[in-house]
Write a protein that holds these residues in place. Structure first.
Motif, mmCIF file in Angstrom:
data_model
loop_
_atom_site.group_PDB
_atom_site.id
_atom_site.type_symbol
_atom_site.label_atom_id
_atom_site.label_comp_id
_atom_site.label_asym_id
_atom_site.label_seq_id
_atom_site.Cartn_x
_atom_site.Cartn_y
_atom_site.Cartn_z
ATOM 1 N N LYS A 26 -9.354 -9.890 -2.953
ATOM 2 C CA LYS A 26 -10.156 -10.440 -4.054
ATOM 3 C C LYS A 26 -10.271 -11.954 -3.931
ATOM 4 N N LEU A 65 -10.143 -0.507 -1.926
ATOM 5 C CA LEU A 65 -9.814 -1.540 -2.899
ATOM 6 C C LEU A 65 -10.276 -1.193 -4.306
ATOM 7 N N TYR A 66 -11.472 -0.661 -4.436
ATOM 8 C CA TYR A 66 -11.992 -0.313 -5.761
ATOM 9 C C TYR A 66 -11.107 0.728 -6.436
ATOM 10 N N GLN A 89 -7.908 -0.759 -7.614
ATOM 11 C CA GLN A 89 -8.086 -1.574 -8.815
ATOM 12 C C GLN A 89 -8.083 -0.703 -10.073
ATOM 13 N N TYR A 128 -1.526 -5.579 -3.615
ATOM 14 C CA TYR A 128 -2.197 -5.230 -2.365
ATOM 15 C C TYR A 128 -3.649 -5.726 -2.378
ATOM 16 N N VAL A 129 -4.313 -5.599 -3.501
ATOM 17 C CA VAL A 129 -5.726 -5.953 -3.621
ATOM 18 C C VAL A 129 -5.929 -7.465 -3.754
ATOM 19 N N HIS A 147 0.836 -1.198 0.000
ATOM 20 C CA HIS A 147 0.000 0.000 0.000
ATOM 21 C C HIS A 147 0.873 1.251 0.000
#
Length: 123
Positions: free
Chosen positions: A115, A60-61, A64, A110-111, A10
């Motif tokens: 997911k 998170l969105y 992405q 990171y995501v 992050h």
């Protein structure tokens, strides 16, 4: 079950995003602009500005879509590294490649655990 996210990734995404914004503005206004005195190409930093708040808050969105956006800056850096006549501009393009790759990898990696956890929970 709580998903553990890597704070180092992050931090990498945050640092690369801020540095990429500074690079885009500085490159086109002062360091090696396309036209003497600066150019409107500095506006290429505007889409990145929309992501700052979400990336800093580790949404998170946002991470992405900023990862996908960073690929445009990677492409621009690659094109300008091979096509610009100025050595300063070519060096800045190399920095842009490194920063956009850092942003992409930091955000995607990171995501990724979140997911995977969401996919496991859905099935």
């Amino acid at each position: 079950m709580e998903t553990k996210l890597n704070q180092g990734l992050h931090r990498l995404a945050c640092i690369c995003l801020i540095a990429l914004i500074i690079l885009c503005v500085g490159w086109e206004l002062w360091w090696a602009p396309l036209r003497p005195g600066g150019s409107l190409m500095a506006l290429k930093a505007v889409p990145l500005l929309f992501a700052v708040r979400g990336v800093l808050r580790a949404r998170l969105y946002t991470l992405q879509w900023v990862a996908m956006l960073s690929l445009l800056y990677l492409m621009e850096g690659a094109v300008r590294a091979w096509s610009d006549a100025s050595t300063v501009s070519m060096a800045l393009a190399g920095v842009e490649i490194v920063l956009s790759l850092g942003l992409y990898l930091g955000a995607i990696l990171y995501v990724r655990p979140a997911k995977r956890a969401a996919r496991r929970q859905a099935s």
